[in-house]
Motif scaffolding. Sequence first.
Motif, short mmCIF file in Angstrom:
data_model
loop_
_atom_site.label_atom_id
_atom_site.label_comp_id
_atom_site.label_asym_id
_atom_site.label_seq_id
_atom_site.Cartn_x
_atom_site.Cartn_y
_atom_site.Cartn_z
N PRO A 248 -12.04 13.89 -11.22
CA PRO A 248 -12.15 13.65 -9.78
C PRO A 248 -12.25 12.15 -9.41
O PRO A 248 -11.66 11.73 -8.42
CB PRO A 248 -13.42 14.40 -9.38
N VAL A 249 -12.96 11.37 -10.21
CA VAL A 249 -13.11 9.96 -9.85
C VAL A 249 -11.77 9.24 -9.95
O VAL A 249 -11.37 8.47 -9.08
CB VAL A 249 -14.15 9.27 -10.75
N LEU A 250 -11.04 9.54 -11.03
CA LEU A 250 -9.72 8.96 -11.22
C LEU A 250 -8.84 9.31 -10.03
O LEU A 250 -8.13 8.44 -9.48
CB LEU A 250 -9.12 9.49 -12.52
N ALA A 251 -8.89 10.56 -9.62
CA ALA A 251 -8.08 11.00 -8.49
C ALA A 251 -8.51 10.27 -7.22
O ALA A 251 -7.67 9.87 -6.40
CB ALA A 251 -8.20 12.50 -8.31
N GLY A 252 -9.81 10.04 -7.07
CA GLY A 252 -10.30 9.35 -5.88
C GLY A 252 -9.80 7.92 -5.84
O GLY A 252 -9.34 7.44 -4.80
N VAL A 253 -9.86 7.26 -6.97
CA VAL A 253 -9.38 5.88 -7.06
C VAL A 253 -7.90 5.83 -6.72
O VAL A 253 -7.42 4.97 -5.97
CB VAL A 253 -9.65 5.33 -8.48
N PHE A 254 -7.17 6.80 -7.27
CA PHE A 254 -5.74 6.91 -7.00
C PHE A 254 -5.50 7.05 -5.50
O PHE A 254 -4.62 6.41 -4.93
CB PHE A 254 -5.19 8.12 -7.76
N LEU A 255 -6.31 7.87 -4.85
CA LEU A 255 -6.13 8.13 -3.42
C LEU A 255 -6.35 6.84 -2.61
O LEU A 255 -5.56 6.52 -1.73
CB LEU A 255 -7.08 9.24 -2.96
N ILE A 256 -7.45 6.14 -2.94
CA ILE A 256 -7.73 4.91 -2.17
C ILE A 256 -6.60 3.90 -2.35
O ILE A 256 -6.12 3.30 -1.39
CB ILE A 256 -9.07 4.28 -2.60
N SER A 257 -6.13 3.75 -3.60
CA SER A 257 -5.03 2.82 -3.83
C SER A 257 -3.81 3.24 -3.02
O SER A 257 -3.12 2.40 -2.42
CB SER A 257 -4.64 2.78 -5.31
N GLY A 258 -3.53 4.53 -3.03
CA GLY A 258 -2.38 5.04 -2.28
C GLY A 258 -2.54 4.81 -0.80
O GLY A 258 -1.61 4.35 -0.12
N LEU A 259 -3.74 5.09 -0.28
CA LEU A 259 -3.97 4.91 1.16
C LEU A 259 -3.82 3.44 1.53
O LEU A 259 -3.32 3.12 2.61
CB LEU A 259 -5.37 5.41 1.52
N SER A 260 -4.22 2.56 0.62
CA SER A 260 -4.05 1.15 0.90
C SER A 260 -2.57 0.80 0.97
O SER A 260 -2.14 0.02 1.82
CB SER A 260 -4.73 0.34 -0.20
N SER A 261 -1.79 1.45 0.11
CA SER A 261 -0.35 1.17 0.11
C SER A 261 0.28 1.67 1.40
O SER A 261 1.22 1.06 1.91
CB SER A 261 0.30 1.83 -1.10
N LEU A 262 -0.20 2.79 1.95
CA LEU A 262 0.40 3.28 3.19
C LEU A 262 -0.30 2.71 4.42
O LEU A 262 -0.03 3.15 5.54
CB LEU A 262 0.44 4.82 3.22
N ALA A 263 -1.19 1.73 4.20
CA ALA A 263 -1.79 0.98 5.30
C ALA A 263 -2.65 1.84 6.22
O ALA A 263 -2.43 1.93 7.42
CB ALA A 263 -0.73 0.25 6.11
N LEU A 264 -3.64 2.45 5.62
CA LEU A 264 -4.60 3.24 6.41
C LEU A 264 -5.51 2.28 7.17
O LEU A 264 -5.99 1.30 6.61
CB LEU A 264 -5.43 4.11 5.47
N PRO A 265 -5.75 2.53 8.46
CA PRO A 265 -6.67 1.67 9.19
C PRO A 265 -8.02 1.58 8.49
O PRO A 265 -8.51 2.57 7.95
CB PRO A 265 -6.80 2.36 10.54
N GLY A 266 -8.57 0.40 8.48
CA GLY A 266 -9.83 0.18 7.77
C GLY A 266 -9.59 -0.49 6.45
O GLY A 266 -10.47 -1.17 5.92
N LEU A 267 -8.40 -0.33 5.89
CA LEU A 267 -8.06 -1.03 4.66
C LEU A 267 -7.24 -2.27 5.02
O LEU A 267 -6.59 -2.33 6.08
CB LEU A 267 -7.28 -0.11 3.72
N SER A 268 -7.26 -3.25 4.10
CA SER A 268 -6.73 -4.56 4.46
C SER A 268 -5.25 -4.51 4.83
O SER A 268 -4.80 -5.23 5.73
CB SER A 268 -6.92 -5.52 3.30
N SER A 269 -4.49 -3.65 4.16
CA SER A 269 -3.05 -3.66 4.42
C SER A 269 -2.74 -3.21 5.85
O SER A 269 -1.70 -3.57 6.39
CB SER A 269 -2.33 -2.77 3.42
N PHE A 270 -3.64 -2.45 6.44
CA PHE A 270 -3.40 -2.05 7.83
C PHE A 270 -3.36 -3.27 8.74
O PHE A 270 -2.48 -3.39 9.60
CB PHE A 270 -4.50 -1.09 8.29
N VAL A 271 -4.31 -4.18 8.52
CA VAL A 271 -4.38 -5.37 9.37
C VAL A 271 -3.07 -6.14 9.30
O VAL A 271 -2.48 -6.53 10.31
CB VAL A 271 -5.56 -6.27 8.94
N SER A 272 -2.59 -6.34 8.06
CA SER A 272 -1.39 -7.16 7.92
C SER A 272 -0.17 -6.45 8.49
O SER A 272 0.64 -7.07 9.18
CB SER A 272 -1.18 -7.52 6.45
#
Lengths: 507, 522
Positions: A374-398
Amino acid sequence: MLTILMLIPLLGSIAVFALPAARETLAKQIALGISIVTACGAVFLTTRLSGLGGGFAVTEKHEWIPAFGISWSLGIDGIAGVLIVMATLLVPLVIIAGWNDVEKIGRGTVKGFFSLILILEVFMIGVFAATDLFLFYVFFEAMLVPVYFLIGRFGGPQRAYAAMKFLLYSLVGGLFMLASLIGLYVVSARQLGQGTFDFFALANMSIDPATQKILFLGFFFAFAIKAPMVPFHTWLPDAAAESTPGTSTLLVGVLDKVGTFGMIRILLPIFPEASKYYTPIIIILAVISIFYGALLAIGQTDMMRLIAFSSVSHFGFIVMGIFAMTSQSMSGATFYMVNHGFSTGALFLVVGFLVSRRGSKKIEDFGGVSKVAPVLAGVFLISGLSSLALPGLSSFVSEFLVLLGTFSVYKDVAIIATFGIVLAAFYILWMYQRTMTGVPSTEVTETVTEITKRELAAIVPILAVIIGLGIFPQVALKVINPTVNQIQTHVGLFDPVASTTPSESGS
Amino acid sequence: MKNSFEYAALAPIVVLLGAGVFSILIEAFVPRTSRRICQLFLVLGSLALSFGYVLINATKTLVGDPATNGGQTHGLRQFAVNGATVIDGAGLFLQGTLILIAFVAALLLAENQVDPQGDAFAARSSTLPGSEDERQFTAQGWTQTEIWPLFLFCVGGMVLFPVANDFLTMFVALEVFSLPLYLMAGMARRRRLLSQEASLKYFVLGAFSSAFFLFGSALIYAVTATMNFGQVSIALENAGQDTLVITGIGMIAVGLLFKVGAVPFHQWTPDVYQGSPTALTAFMGAATKVAAFGALLRVFYVAFGGMRWDWRPMFWVVAILTMLIGSILAVTQTDIKRMLAFSSIAHAGFLLLGVIATSASGLSSSLLYLFAYGFTTIGSFAVVSLVRDAAGEATHLSQWAGLGKKSPVVATSFALFLLALAGIPLTSGFTGKFAIFTAAIDGGATPLVIVAVIASAIAAFFYARVIVLMFFTEPPVDGPNVVIPSWFTKIAIGVSVAVTLLIGVFPQPLIDLIVSSGIFAS
């Protein structure tokens, strides 16, 4: 100062290489220690930028080949500063993540791998810090050598092909840049009496627009291959898929940024007229990159290739932001470069963890990982969400800044490009669904284990940066904005509407 | 006219030709067992002495002001033998380069531990290939020390070639250095038929091109009534566009372009490079290029400098063809020596850009390129001579697979030479290319530079292909081995590596030296 910053990993690389082959752990420890020291040094030097109003800090200049007007000149502005920090922060994390990669591959030596990474770090700092275009070119090409060996020696089954393709694409681009560089030198010799490669001298020349248009193309071609933009992108998926995850992180996260860095820091200031002239074509290419990369990412069955194609799409956004030439879009693009380095790096590393467990890069070989790890999957999810620019993550701002800035000048383009975000959500979440959710097969239950402490140590800092910059983007934007504004003034463009950049200090 | 013979100015040439004569005496009077060692001392000693004289000439105080002496700041700048030769800064630099290259090449020619049967030359080249005589001479361990007098005459001719100041002296120098080369090309120990074929081709085509040169000189003489370059130049200013003049210039160009291996006069290059003993190929590839380009530059800068608008179009065509055909055909080669031969053709094309520029920077960049290219070429052929199997050198590309695993040091030095030939930054090849491309753009030849860049890109492909082959493929089961050579070859490769790197990273001192030698005296 910057020379010393480059000397640290250089000496480290030599030290690691000089070790006896049996002292593998010591080699890794030295490499990690050196890279951490370098990262601290880079952060320290970047703090010197505050209050400079967009100028260059920690500059130095020594004569190298005066006959050709070549000097050893280094210095950082806001753009170079954040990119150097990004690069040097990624190196120790890549070293931690790739701690046992060489033993798993069974080819090459541990000390060879880590000394190559450190030598690559020297060139990465150099290419961003060079304020002499010849020096920039030397680092631009010199980077190829360690990467070539990192792919060719430590890569997957198709490594020789991938390394060769990477090298040839880059060399061809580099040769065109060389031709333009010599042309630029000749122009400077005619205008200034003595030819020079000094960035400041070149940026202050006013080159005849017709000449600009020709010279621009040579540089742009090299940068477009490096970035990579459609249609010069085909080397990237092969190179990224055949490398170790650490190499892919540095390749896509840092090296490719040299292309977009060159566009904003070299093309715009030195060829302002030509940049404006070619803007429509480049923006169209950028939009094509956004969609082409995203669509091909959806179609991939190999996770590494999927991330590589997603990067093609992201680079489309960055290039679009640079050539929209508003302060928001350019700040956003620069910030995007930093965020993309971290989020793509995180994705490559997490996929690397998965691959090292299951022994396959195919999406179909996974499924239900979240049940067993589960933790590995969670980390994977956050990285993925960052790639798709979820608000709240840095890539959204840019991404938001890029689209907002582009919207103020090219409404239609910005609206079309926004659909690229939808596609990004699709390929990331679909990959997550297929690999992480569902019922785990027996192979997955048997092979996939929970994330280890070492792997957490590599990935958590990246996620912390992604979330941290998402909440406090000013930390980076404060450094970036003044430089971007200066470039904009230099090009002679102004925002069509009043600036609404989130930073107060810059505008 | 008072006859004069300036011994001091000509000392480097006199020493070498004199040593050549002395070398023949050694062949006649010294017992067979001690000939090799005597010849080696004589050759290396005379090269060192000759270089010493070049240094003395180059450090003499310049008579007159640099401004009126073409920018030369020190050293001799005078005519010798009633204007038949001219010793000037650029000429001295070319002489020095040639002697240094010859010194390194002499070390390679002296190598006798790589081949278990002896050195690179046939035990007795008069014996028929495959005959019983040949077998016996080889079994007795005979070596042909006659190569040394030939070598000394050859170097002597080469050192005279770029300082010749009239067409007749130039022709004599051309023959003095060509004839020994034709001979030595046919004396390989292994694959003798191939070697003899190469020799014959080289000789026949070389004689043909010499005839062109001589005929061209005669035509120019017919118009100008002089052989002297400076006087030809003045006479041509008045003669204008005479058919005889244009034909004469064209024929002289044919003769010299043959020597540098430019398209369409390049057909001999791959066969001769492949067939000759590799140590000789190294010498020929490096030194002939320097000497011939030195002469080409002098003729077309000094004698025909005023006619540049007439000959430039022809050189444009030749340069474009040479760069493209050299690079494209190199891609298709499967033999390493042939590949390097085609690469040398492409490099001749790049060097022609320096001739076309006809400017001070064109000359200085060409000199820099020649110096850099000479050492890289010697080094790369030196490495080729080390990769061997039972039948001799293993020159087929497929046999080079996985060399990086068997012998990382040798493979890495070869990779460095290939990168230098490709013109990658921080190698001498890049410095040379940069200088020459800049000079060409400055001289208004931008389209040529674009072609040169395209040719470089094509060339990068096959250089990279060899590197991939060496480092990223598995070695074949019965593949060749890298022989551990004696100190001779080790020093030769070491010097080449050092020069390739030094000129790549710190070229400034060499550039200063070349710039301070100024332009050709006329």
